[in-house]
Design a protein around this motif. Structure first.
Motif: not given
Length: 767
Positions: A384-411
């Protein structure tokens, strides 16, 4: 005095960036006499001996003075005006620094955070030091790391982090040594950073019952000594077996995150305990998760609570600390961490992952991290990788074989903040006048960490009031006082402060207020009603009118009435000369708005941001920004519970496509105030001004033809200044003072512009 030292007079006059950072300022000639350069360490001797970093004093400084702050003078045992001897000393890197602090600081600040706070400072045994990091570092490599530490300290310690002092117990070798990234920093009888060259270092895992152990959503009343923010985990790889205990957060401690907790629980439970079902179905599950959300919103607490629910062990990494190591050491640390979770029911938690895998210029370490991450996910481990700046994260991490699921914690919205306050204050004896609903309504933009800081500050205020009371309680006045000092960290980029003003306090403009209520407040306050009636609420509103007539004040009143999260930018702030940066800023603004919903987005001077396309000579930047705005307003991604307000003095300059239905579809004319409205503005502006009976505000308002709302407020201020010029003992502002002010304050409204805007409004209304 020898040839190598000088005796100067200490002067308590630090520069703003020096305060409590161990810096002393000297005249350039004094520095030349000592043969030192800016940034060199110096030995300071008064009643006690300490060390500091030398810097040049401002022009006009005295050659006989040493300029220092209260912290340096305290370490010297001197007062302002005392004699201090200054001598150069060689630069010696500290091998080890041991510190002592209050238990509440030791429990929440890791040694890694402590090292970043001390980085670039020269310390001596017996000194007091602050947590304020150096703003000017010897090198630029660590600046991003220190900036992350600054945000994390603010989230973790609360507003008091800037004034917290720690004691230096010991320094090796000797005294006056410089703290570097190779320095081992330790709490006395507690944790320490890893020793240089050892991947796993000497960090001892904290158990569930120890201070600073696994935690997340803290209760302000002291029920659990757990964390209320998630920015900084203990920087080392720490194997934390989550056992039952007060410090381990439960799902009940995370109000408002039930949907996210359920999604993560189902995923981990399936991957850890029901793989045979997947095998029979001929499929697999990927346990790579990217958890996004504002800093301090409870991301890490959520992971720990879910891990405890499914019986999993959590191993944590703080990405910025890993990124600060050499590539070989960092790669070794990553592989060691991966080995620790290659077993059943184990979760690798990587906090602030953008430091290891940045979008811009990913280096060799990012490649190693992706490789390690891929191996772990393919082996069935949970990451589980966390970030408060998703726009600054390498898009390659979100490929299906890496971080396939994204969960958002809202304000949190008002309802969620009310739930969180209930958890945070359940150990506090609240007075009968405390209304948590009201507190929740007055804290837009606050995340769990901010609310925890608010509750703690209210408790401190209550304790100061009732030191001798047998049964102290926390009253509404304590929360009022806390609200004055605790600010929302997650909304730091918002330039509009929600004022304690509502639409009811806006004089006149009944038609304008009714239109804004229907177009802005109803969609934010009653979204279910719109859904029930099958009506699409207005997406945006354009306020236009002469300068100084209250457009921004109206937006503040709307924000105060609706108690929504507010994101405000001036049009020019989003424009950048770099290709693609302006469009990215627009996308980031609306991403934050969606996360913070219900949200009011205020675009001031929108004509500068979205002029008519094809007419600007800026290389197409504004054309692309207009396209990005149109895409965000009615694009594929839904803009639910977000209302956009634009403000301008020149509606004719705005691209017509932006004013079509579904975008800024409601055009609201804010006219200049008439005589009655001017009188109301004068009364509002003079609430705190003692006016003499000779001042007739109704008559004055009728006379101020051509005055805007800002002009009326300026007239009252100038009248008060006229009374002060006459006598500093003046007790009231008289009609004579107002007459004097009228000679100085002139009407700013341009009759031609007012007539043109009125004609534009009539033309639009006739359509």
């Amino acid at each position: 005095m020898t040839d190598d030292d000088l005796t100067l007079t200490a002067s308590l006059r630090p520069a703003a960036l020096d305060a409590r950072r161990g810096i002393v300022r000297l005249h350039p000639e004094v520095m030349a006499a000592l043969a030192i350069n800016p940034g060199d360490p110096v030995r300071l001797t008064g009643r006690r001996s300490t060390a500091g970093i030398a810097a040049r004093a401002e022009p006009g400084a005295s050659r006989a003075l040493l300029y220092a702050d209260d912290l340096v003078l305290g370490n010297l045992g001197l007062r302002d005006g005392g004699q201090v001897t200054v001598a150069p000393i060689p630069v010696v890197a500290a091998r080890r620094v041991t510190l002592a602090g209050g238990p509440e600081i030791v429990a929440v600040v890791s040694p890694e955070m402590l090292r970043l706070a001390l980085l670039g400072k020269v310390v001596s045994a017996g000194d007091d030091v602050s947590l304020l990091p150096q703003d000017v570092l010897p090198g630029a490599d660590n600046r991003d790391l220190v900036e992350a530490a600054r945000r994390s300290l603010a989230n973790r310690v609360g507003y008091a982090w800037t004034s917290t002092l720690l004691s230096v117990v010991g320094v090796e070798p000797g005294d006056g040594a410089l703290v570097t990234m190779d320095t081992v920093v330790a709490w006395r009888d507690g944790q320490e950073t890893h020793a240089p060259g050892t991947p796993m270092g000497g960090v001892r895992a904290r158990g569930a019952g120890e201070p600073g152990g696994p935690g997340g959503f803290a209760t302000a009343g002291g029920r659990a000594r757990s964390r209320s923010d998630d920015d900084v985990i203990d920087g080392e790889v720490v194997e934390e077996v989550q056992e039952s205990g007060e410090a381990v957060p439960t799902l009940d401690d995370l109000p408002g995150l039930k949907a996210q907790a359920q999604e993560l629980t189902e995923l981990l439970d399936l991957g850890f305990h029901h793989r045979e079902v997947l095998t029979r179905l001929g499929t697999t599950v990927s346990l790579g998760v990217l958890l996004t959300g504002p800093a301090g919103s409870g991301k890490s607490a959520l992971v720990r609570a879910v891990a405890a629910e499914v019986g999993a062990r959590v191993t944590t990494l703080w990405a910025p600390e890993i990124a600060a190591l050499t590539n070989d050491a960092a790669a070794g640390r990553l592989r060691t961490a991966a080995a620790a979770v290659r077993e059943a029911a184990a979760v690798l938690l990587v906090a602030d992952v953008e430091a290891l895998a940045p979008r811009e210029d990913p280096g060799p370490l990012a490649t190693v991290f992706r490789q390690v991450l891929g191996e772990l996910v393919r082996s069935g481990a949970a990451v589980v990788c966390t970030t408060s700046r998703p726009e600054s994260v390498d898009p390659a991490l979100r490929s299906p074989d890496l971080l396939a699921t994204q969960i958002a914690v809202p304000l949190p919205d008002a309802a969620m903040r009310r739930e969180q306050l209930g958890v945070l204050t359940r150990g506090m004896p609240l007075a009968e006048d405390v209304r948590l609903d009201d507190v929740a309504g007055r804290t837009p933009g606050f995340v769990a960490a901010d609310l925890g800081a608010l509750a703690r500050e209210a408790g401190v205020r209550a304790a100061l009031r009732q030191k001798e009371a047998e049964s102290p309680t926390v009253a509404a006045e304590d929360f009022e006082a806390a609200l004055d000092v605790v600010r929302p960290t997650s909304m730091a980029d918002s330039t509009l402060e929600v004022a304690a003003v509502t639409l009811d306090e806006v004089g006149d403009m009944a038609e304008v207020k009714q239109t804004l209520t229907e177009s802005v407040l109803w969609p934010l306050t009653y979204p279910d009603t719109f859904a029930r009636l099958g009506v699409q609420p207005p997406r945006g509103v354009l306020l236009y009118g002469p300068p100084g007539c209250g457009k921004t004040f109206l937006v503040k009143a709307i924000a105060g009435t609706g108690k929504a999260n507010v994101l405000s930018v001036k049009g020019a702030e989003l424009l950048s000369k770099w290709v693609g940066e302006s469009e990215r800023a627009v996308r980031e603004l609306f991403r934050r708005a969606r996360e913070a919903a219900p949200t009011l987005v205020f675009l001031d001077e929108v004509d500068a941001l979205a002029p008519t396309r094809g007419q600007a000579s800026d290389g197409g930047t504004t054309d692309r920004v207009v396209a990005a705005l149109l895409t965000e307003l009615d694009g594929v991604e839904s803009l639910r519970n977000v209302v956009v307000i634009g403000a301008t003095n020149r509606p004719d300059l705005i691209d017509p496509a932006l004013l079509r239905p579904g975008r800024l579809e409601r055009l609201v004319y804010v006219p200049p105030p008439d005589g009655e409205a001017r009188a109301a503005i004068l009364r509002a502006s003079s609430k705190a001004v003692p006016l003499d009976d000779s001042v007739d505000l109704d008559a004055l308002g009728a006379e101020l033809d051509g005055f805007s709302a800002a002009d009326c407020a300026a007239l009252i201020r100038e009248a008060a200044l006229a009374a002060m010029r006459e006598s500093l003992e003046a007790s009231a502002v008289t009609a004579a003072h107002v007459a004097t002010a009228r000679e100085r304050v002139r009407p700013s409204l341009d009759p031609g512009q007012v007539a043109w805007l009125a004609a534009y409004a009539d033309q639009h209304a006739a359509r």
